[in-house]
Design an enzyme around this catalytic site. Sequence first.
Site, short mmCIF file in Angstrom:
data_model
loop_
_atom_site.label_atom_id
_atom_site.label_comp_id
_atom_site.label_asym_id
_atom_site.label_seq_id
_atom_site.Cartn_x
_atom_site.Cartn_y
_atom_site.Cartn_z
N CYS A 103 1.01 -1.26 0.04
CA CYS A 103 -0.13 -0.03 0.08
C CYS A 103 0.81 1.22 0.04
O CYS A 103 1.65 1.33 -1.03
CB CYS A 103 -1.02 -0.11 1.02
SG CYS A 103 -2.46 0.84 0.78
N ARG B 36 -12.13 6.70 -2.14
CA ARG B 36 -11.62 5.77 -1.07
C ARG B 36 -11.82 4.29 -1.75
O ARG B 36 -12.95 3.99 -1.88
CB ARG B 36 -11.67 6.07 0.16
CG ARG B 36 -10.95 5.03 1.15
CD ARG B 36 -11.00 5.36 2.50
NE ARG B 36 -10.01 6.86 2.62
CZ ARG B 36 -8.44 6.38 2.63
NH1 ARG B 36 -8.10 5.24 2.85
NH2 ARG B 36 -7.75 7.40 2.77
N HIS C 184 -3.74 -5.54 2.53
CA HIS C 184 -3.36 -5.75 4.04
C HIS C 184 -4.45 -7.22 4.33
O HIS C 184 -4.59 -7.61 3.40
CB HIS C 184 -4.07 -4.93 4.81
CG HIS C 184 -3.82 -3.29 4.44
ND1 HIS C 184 -2.22 -2.84 4.52
CD2 HIS C 184 -4.37 -2.38 3.72
CE1 HIS C 184 -2.24 -1.67 4.01
NE2 HIS C 184 -3.49 -1.30 3.63
N1 GLN Z 1 -1.89 7.09 1.78
C1 GLN Z 1 -2.32 6.03 0.87
C2 GLN Z 1 -3.40 6.05 -0.07
O1 GLN Z 1 -4.47 6.60 0.72
C3 GLN Z 1 -1.94 4.79 1.27
C4 GLN Z 1 -2.88 4.20 2.24
C5 GLN Z 1 -2.50 2.72 2.87
O2 GLN Z 1 -1.36 2.55 3.10
N2 GLN Z 1 -3.47 2.09 3.22
O3 GLN Z 1 -3.31 5.77 -1.00
#
Ligand code: GLN
Length: 237
Positions: free
Chosen positions: A95, A129, A193
């Site tokens: 990520c 998101r 994750h």
């Molecule tokens: N900040 C990054 C995004 O939102 C990574 C997020 C994360 O590592 N879960 O894309």
Amino acid sequence: MPSDSALRIVWIYPDLLSTYGDQGNVLILEQRARKRGIPVETVYVRSADPVPDSGDIYLIGGGEDRPQILAAERLRRDGGLARAIDRGASLLAVCAGYQIMGSVFGGEEGQPVAGIGLLDIQSSRGPARAVGELAAEVDTGLGGHMLTGFENHMGVTRLGPGVRPLSRTVVGTGNGDGTEGCHAGKIVGTYLHGPALARNPWLADVFLGWTVGRLAPIEDAWYDRLRDERLKAVLPR
Ligand code: GLN
């Protein structure tokens, strides 16, 4: 790897990028190596300290936008990870850690921030998101398994010709173009994750195999139960 030396695992920046349980990836590698009689040494490198270039397998996790920017700056200045990759070490980047490995990623206001350029990818802030379970079919070059995990990110990632997609998305967003993650040489990047290696023990064994060669089979019943349960919950019947 010489038989008298331990497998060296390096977890990068536990103080900046460990917010999503991604350190569990280290535990899975340790457990799957030790079950096969392979000694393991793990080093946790905080962001104020230099990244050693003598490791075998490097791991980095996800995190919030600001720690991600800080981690990219420190990794670039440090140079240890890039030297390790040049020496033939492998890297699993998750990520925020995945985005950092590219040439650019989106900061907290969507501004472009320079990555460290170990992968031919470019990330930016996407329209919405991406949160939820993901399932994807893995590149046959890496075994053709089903990838399972959990994503939570704003970023979208464009793959350049220097990398191959890790997988084709069946459920979920991933890179945002029907693919999830990427790989090149011994570097694997993923949005997942879960932690990713607990959900995908075959991927842990890809990393162990890159370092030690042929691996004896081990008992996977608990991993299989977790995978089956998660995949049944999301895959269309
Ligand atoms: N900040 C990054 C995004 O939102 C990574 C997020 C994360 O590592 N879960 O894309």
